[in-house]
Design an enzyme around this catalytic site. Structure first.
Site, mmCIF file in Angstrom:
data_model
loop_
_atom_site.group_PDB
_atom_site.id
_atom_site.type_symbol
_atom_site.label_atom_id
_atom_site.label_comp_id
_atom_site.label_asym_id
_atom_site.label_seq_id
_atom_site.Cartn_x
_atom_site.Cartn_y
_atom_site.Cartn_z
ATOM 1 C CG HIS A 42 -0.285 0.010 2.547
ATOM 2 N ND1 HIS A 42 0.064 1.162 3.216
ATOM 3 C CD2 HIS A 42 0.087 -1.005 3.368
ATOM 4 C CE1 HIS A 42 0.604 0.858 4.383
ATOM 5 N NE2 HIS A 42 0.639 -0.460 4.499
ATOM 6 C CG ASP A 44 -3.062 3.686 2.450
ATOM 7 O OD1 ASP A 44 -2.473 2.705 1.949
ATOM 8 O OD2 ASP A 44 -3.963 3.572 3.298
ATOM 9 C CG ASP A 75 3.177 0.567 7.910
ATOM 10 O OD1 ASP A 75 2.899 -0.164 6.947
ATOM 11 O OD2 ASP A 75 2.398 0.757 8.869
ATOM 12 C CD GLU A 109 -2.738 -1.946 5.469
ATOM 13 O OE1 GLU A 109 -2.721 -2.943 6.208
ATOM 14 O OE2 GLU A 109 -2.328 -0.827 5.850
ATOM 15 C CD GLU A 110 -1.411 2.012 7.544
ATOM 16 O OE1 GLU A 110 -2.188 1.659 8.455
ATOM 17 O OE2 GLU A 110 -0.210 1.712 7.524
ATOM 18 C CD GLU A 138 1.434 -4.014 6.123
ATOM 19 O OE1 GLU A 138 2.031 -3.314 6.963
ATOM 20 O OE2 GLU A 138 0.509 -3.579 5.419
ATOM 21 C CG HIS A 324 1.185 3.192 12.621
ATOM 22 N ND1 HIS A 324 -0.132 2.814 12.757
ATOM 23 C CD2 HIS A 324 1.568 2.706 11.411
ATOM 24 C CE1 HIS A 324 -0.517 2.128 11.692
ATOM 25 N NE2 HIS A 324 0.508 2.045 10.860
#
Length: 355
Positions: A42, A44, A75, A109-110, A138, A324
């Site tokens: 992903h 995003d 990520d 995805e997020e 991931e 994150h």
């Protein structure tokens, strides 16, 4: 996405943009027949949080002292870059490789994950396209890149629950029904319930309350209802239907008036063994000289949408220590190692045998 597509098309990939709703995805493939290996990932990212707390601007991709800083570095834009360079190197060495190589890339995805990978998988199935092996980028690693391969994930079942009572004055409790008090013994039983023992690949199923709200804010008013949000992370020993049935039985046992909305966001999946796991384990050993660990711990990933099609699925990516977080970063040389691992996996699965 456009950068990825431009690079992939230069080495023989054919790309198709797949917008669904407000989400842009793409599918790119090289080769015409044979087994299909897909990289999935992903573009995003999660929000940055307070930008003034970042050491460097979160979208400037600053490289300093061997680290690449920025939101998504680990990520998972770093993994996407490693996938592209791995394919470039592999195709240069094996232009006539067997089978097909594909990219399934989403920008959802997020977020809600409703118009991303799940829709691309449906699009593929409508065309009779089946992924044999899927590697999700991931960030799976803990201490060094490649120390952990995720070969499965637990399922995730959410519950939005409202318990109804009767609002009233705290001085006249006989004229009211306090839903918080009514909920308490049922909630204690849900929290104490032994859902399963797990198995060789999964820990025992866990139940957690993530939100609870009730009351008017006043000290002298008994609330009329209380609302809570819960989540089960469950193993392959259970189904979402079985969990819901047991939870409703507990709520009914306590005589509650309630509304319950159960939402399944992902089934558990497991690739216990097979060519993909073997290829990944061997690739990590070849690049690092070290052994890796298979794990199903952690949250969900888009692998949950791909595994039910029958594909073997693993997750392999960089160290996840800063994902994150403010000041997310990844070691530049780790992305080089990751690219080499991806390239070796392709070799293990798709390089033609030499005479």
């Amino acid at each position: 996405m456009q950068v990825m597509i431009e690079r992939l098309e230069k080495v023989g990939f054919s790309a198709t943009l797949l917008p669904f709703g407000d989400t842009l995805n793409f599918w790119a493939v090289r080769g015409d027949s044979g087994p299909l290996f897909a990289f999935a990932g992903h573009t995003d990212v999660v929000p940055t949080g307070p930008e003034e707390q970042w050491r460097f601007p979160p979208f400037d991709a600053v490289e300093q002292d061997g680290m690449i800083h920025g939101r998504g570095a680990a990520d998972m834009k770093g993994s996407l870059a490693a996938m592209v360079t791995a394919c470039e190197n592999f195709v240069a060495q094996h232009p006539d490789h067997r089978g097909r190589i594909a990219f399934l890339i989403t920008s959802d995805e997020e977020g809600p994950a409703t118009n991303g990978t799940v829709k691309v998988v449906e699009w593929l199935e409508e065309r009779g396209e089946k992924i044999d092996w899927c590697l999700v980028g991931e960030p799976s690693s803990t201490d060094w890149t490649g120390d952990t391969i995720k070969n499965g994930r637990r399922g995730s079942l959410g519950l939005w629950l409202t318990i109804r009572g009767v609002q009233g004055h705290v001085a006249y409790p006989h004229l009211a029904r306090n839903p918080v008090h009514l909920l308490a013994p049922a909630l204690a039983e849900l929290a104490a319930e032994h859902w399963d023992n797990g198995n060789d690949f999964f820990p025992a199923t866990s139940f957690q309350v993530s939100n609870i709200n009730g009351g008017t804010g006043a000290t002298n008013v008994i609330p009329g209802e209380v609302a809570l949000v819960c989540n089960w992370r469950f193993s392959t020993e259970l189904t979402a239907e079985a969990i819901e049935a047991r939870a409703r039985a507990i709520l009914d046992k306590h005589g509650l008036e309630y509304d319950a909305d159960f939402r399944l966001s992902g089934q558990p999946f497991l690739t216990a063994e097979g060519e993909l796991v073997d290829a990944a384990v061997a690739a990590i050993a070849a690049v690092t000289g070290r052994e890796t660990t298979l794990s199903t711990a952690g949250g969900t990933s888009d692998g949950r949408f791909i595994a039910p099609t029958g594909a073997q699925v693993v997750e392999l990516g960089p160290v996840n220590a800063t994902i994150h977080k403010v000041d997310e970063c990844v070691r530049a040389e780790d992305l080089d190692s990751l690219s080499a691992m991806y390239e070796k996996i392709l070799e293990n699965l798709l390089a033609r045998a030499t005479a």
